[in-house]
Design a protein around this motif. Structure first.
Motif, short mmCIF file in Angstrom:
data_model
loop_
_atom_site.label_atom_id
_atom_site.label_comp_id
_atom_site.label_asym_id
_atom_site.label_seq_id
_atom_site.Cartn_x
_atom_site.Cartn_y
_atom_site.Cartn_z
N GLU A 213 0.90 -1.24 0.08
CA GLU A 213 0.04 0.05 -0.02
C GLU A 213 0.77 1.30 -0.08
OE1 GLU A 213 -2.80 -0.32 3.31
OE2 GLU A 213 -4.21 -1.62 2.01
N GLU B 41 -2.54 -5.02 15.44
CA GLU B 41 -3.62 -5.42 14.91
C GLU B 41 -4.27 -6.63 15.51
OE1 GLU B 41 -2.18 -5.32 10.78
OE2 GLU B 41 -3.09 -3.43 10.35
N HIS C 168 -7.89 -7.10 14.91
CA HIS C 168 -8.49 -7.15 13.43
C HIS C 168 -8.87 -8.56 13.35
CE1 HIS C 168 -8.33 -6.80 9.18
NE2 HIS C 168 -8.17 -5.72 9.24
C1 GAL Z 1 -4.10 -2.89 5.10
C2 GAL Z 1 -2.57 -3.20 5.19
C3 GAL Z 1 -2.34 -4.64 6.00
C4 GAL Z 1 -3.42 -4.50 7.33
C5 GAL Z 1 -4.93 -4.16 7.04
C6 GAL Z 1 -5.66 -3.89 8.32
O1 GAL Z 1 -4.32 -1.61 4.71
O2 GAL Z 1 -2.03 -3.44 3.82
O3 GAL Z 1 -1.17 -4.84 6.31
O4 GAL Z 1 -2.81 -3.46 8.09
O5 GAL Z 1 -4.79 -2.98 6.36
O6 GAL Z 1 -7.01 -3.47 7.99
#
Ligand code: GAL
Length: 685
Positions: free
Chosen positions: A154, A357, A360
């Protein structure tokens, strides 16, 4: 031949996610692989954030663990999308080389301790990044698990440091040649901003009052290009060593920081990360955004693309992070397949127990194998396995929606008519209106060849280049239908306002003499609109209104199909239609309420001969054709029945449906329709 997504899929839809074994003891890796197999996973992304593990101190290389990871995956028949870890340099780099750390607009350092802390202009960062990319390719180029390269992650950081300033000046010299041209383009006669030498130029750092808009626009262009240089350098280092392995980098969805059209030209595989908010699954705000991003990504890829990341459940970066209700993860995944994805991947495979995270979601959550979520992941894997025949198939679209990063960037400037107006607001509203009508759209840059589209929609393109304006005029003149939204064609490529409030070529196409003034609206204001019979619109529920923007235009040949009712613009044209050459051009001087917008765009599409894949689709049901298959997706929580024109078999269930398909809450059918019986055959002739 350049490698492509086809070399990765090898005829099967891809399924998997980010795999971060460095966060886990080795025995867990074995369980991972066993559960991946159980879930039908066939591709995992490895190494995205492994830099400090591979290179714990400058120049060191610790590859043994990665050797074992790749061997293990390969032994289980799982392919690897191997990442260069260059999105997150190890702390030693920032500590030893502080100039690799970015600085913000005020000059403050952005520190390590998170990720993305690199300055794209730093030669030191670039050198270390290239070396590790090259070493990865040397080590794993022949590894049988390697299917795809994933460069960085990203890309999207900005930096305002002194190294960046020098780089920015080089970029400006290449763009303008001499300083007078730059002074002209930036309009530096205004507020005594004239530059007398290149060394005086800096990135748009914090200023006392409004910053120079063209300097800011150029800095956005430069930042996108600077990041692209980093990508291209790594890509070339990989391609030189492994010409047979395609290279991608994952885009953020509808992300402002990269010129997505230019970037896509440099990818072998176009991939995107997509995280719509599941809080309102009925919405279908999430699904509408998903459709837009998917259409954009397919258009960038000019064919199939890869969903590199999505969430299996909740994310952890919204204020309140809701999981996906039953059925939604499957629905949104199959929506992506319908709209051209050849692979469905997640962030991440196993939910982290530490770090930023850990809240997440992941394919394999803290609750483990017996969790409801893992059950869904397994179910989706099996279903994707049954859809192999869709791999590589194209998605036909009769409509193009125009989108452009330069217009977006220029529109972000300070001191504009309304800060309530965003580039993506009208884009999302228009695309959603077309999506709700089940009119499949590509997205296109305004300079693209539009001749294959019966309808072109330009929701809001503040800045249009001369080339784009000529392109649009030629398109309409040659018989196309253009629907143009307000505040479009206002500025040239340097953000200089065109005479007459809109470029003269566009005014001629639209049958508009002048744009007298823009009349943006304050929060809470409502403007009523009168739709004339000429609009040919029925079915818009309730009175037509607008609440964002108005324009006072003088027509020259265009007919008004809607007018403003009440207020300062009472009786003035709000929506116009004009015949130009062999084509038709509509102009919407406002953003009508969603029902009216849907009706207007539906009308224009109908006149242009664009039709949805099936007539009489129930509200909330999305229908898309991909290859020879018809995807039906129920975005509602209530079951629906979708009438069919011909009998069809659902690939997901194997069931044949005669007249209609029942779809459960968030249900999906992937239909192979039977060819219509020909009269003659039925009568035995
Ligand atoms: C994206 C990223 C991942 C993780 C994810 C969480 O932007 O590429 O590494 O952080 O978000 O939603």
């Amino acid at each position: 031949m350049t490698p492509s997504l086809h070399d990765v899929t090898r005829g099967r839809l891809l399924y998997g996610g980010d795999h971060n074994p460095e966060q886990w003891p080795e025995e867990v890796w074995h369980e991972d692989v066993a559960l991946m197999r159980e879930a039908g996973v066939n591709l995992v992304t490895v190494g995205v954030f492994s830099w400090a593990r591979i290179e714990p101190r400058p120049g060191a290389r610790e590859f043994d663990w990665l050797d074992r990871v790749l061997d293990l995956l390969h032994g289980a028949g799982i392919g690897v999308c191997l990442a260069t870890p260059t999105a997150s340099p190890p702390p030693w780099m920032g500590a030893r080389h502080p100039e690799t750390l970015p600085r913000d607009e005020t000059g403050a350092t952005v520190w390590y301790g998170s990720r993305n802390h690199f300055c794209a202009s730093s030669p030191v960062y670039r050198e270390y990044a290239l070396r590790i990319a090259a070493d990865l390719a040397d080590r794993y180029g022949d590894h049988p698990a390697l299917r795809l390269w994933h460069v960085n992650n990203e890309y999207g950081t900005s930096c305002w440091c002194d190294e960046t300033a020098r780089h920015f000046r080089r970029w400006l010299r290449a763009r303008y040649g001499d300083l007078e041209a730059l002074n002209g383009a930036w309009g530096t006669a205004f507020w005594s901003q004239r530059y007398d030498s290149w060394e005086e130029i800096v990135p748009p750092r914090r200023t006392q009052y409004l910053a120079n808009p063209t300097q800011t626009l150029d800095f956005r262009r430069f930042t996108s290009d600077a990041l692209l240089e980093c990508f291209v350098a790594e890509r070339d280092a990989l391609a030189e060593r492994t010409p047979h392995v395609p290279v991608t980098t994952n885009f953020m969805p509808l992300f402002v920081g990269q010129d997505g059209w230019t970037w896509a030209e440099h990818q072998d595989v176009v991939s995107v990360d997509l995280y719509p908010d599941p809080a309102d699954p009925d919405g279908p705000d999430g699904a509408a955004l998903g459709a837009l991003v998917q259409d954009l990504t397919r258009s960038q890829a000019r064919g199939p693309w890869l969903l590199m990341e999505q969430a299996a459940g909740a994310v952890n970066w919204r204020g309140v992070n809701r999981p996906k209700p039953e059925g939604l993860m499957r629905l949104w995944s199959l929506q992506a397949v319908a709209r051209g994805a050849d692979g469905i991947c997640f962030f991440q495979w196993r939910q982290s127990r530490q770090g930023s995270e850990k809240f997440h979601s992941a394919m394999l959550p803290h609750a483990g194998r017996r969790s409801r979520l893992f059950g869904r992941v397994r179910g989706l894997g099996a279903e994707l396995g049954a859809l192999s025949e869709v791999t590589g198939a194209s998605v036909p679209a009769g409509t193009a929606v125009l989108h452009d990063w330069n217009a977006w960037w220029a529109g972000l400037q300070q001191g504009r008519p309304s800060d309530r107006l965003t580039h993506t607001g009208p884009l999302r509203a228009w695309h959603r209106a077309l999506w709700e009508r089940n009119l499949t759209c590509d997205l296109a840059r305004p300079e693209a060849d539009l001749s294959g589209y019966a309808l072109v929609a330009a929701p809001h393109l503040y800045l249009l280049t001369d080339e784009a304006l000529d392109n649009l005029a030629a398109y309409v003149h040659g018989g196309g239908t253009l629907v143009c939204g307000f505040f479009t064609g206002v500025a040239d490529a340097d953000d200089r306002i065109r005479e007459g409030g809109m470029d003269a070529r566009l005014r001629e196409v639209l049958g508009i003499d002048l744009v007298h003034e823009w009349w943006p609206m304050a929060e809470g204001e409502t403007q009523h609109l009168t739709l004339h019979p000429a609009a040919g619109i029925s079915g818009a529920a309730g009175p037509a209104t607008a609440d964002l923007w108005r324009e006072d235009v003088e027509t020259a040949g265009a007919e008004a199909v809607a007018s403003y009712r009440g207020g300062e613009l009472d009786g003035r044209p709000a929506v116009t239609r004009h015949t130009f050459g062999a084509g038709t051009a509509w102009y919407l001087t406002t953003l009508p309420d969603p029902d009216t917008l849907r009706a207007l765009l539906g009308r224009a599409a109908h006149e242009a001969g664009v039709r949805p894949p099936l007539p009489d689709l129930p509200t909330g049901v999305e229908a898309v054709r991909r290859g020879g298959l018809l995807f039906l997706l129920n975005h509602r929580r209530e079951p629906v029945a979708v009438p069919l024109r011909v009998p069809a078999t659902d690939l997901l269930t194997g069931r044949r449906h005669e007249r209609g398909v029942p779809l459960d809450r968030h249900g999906v059918a992937v239909l192979r329709e039977e060819p219509p019986a020909r009269e003659g055959l039925r009568e035995g002739r």
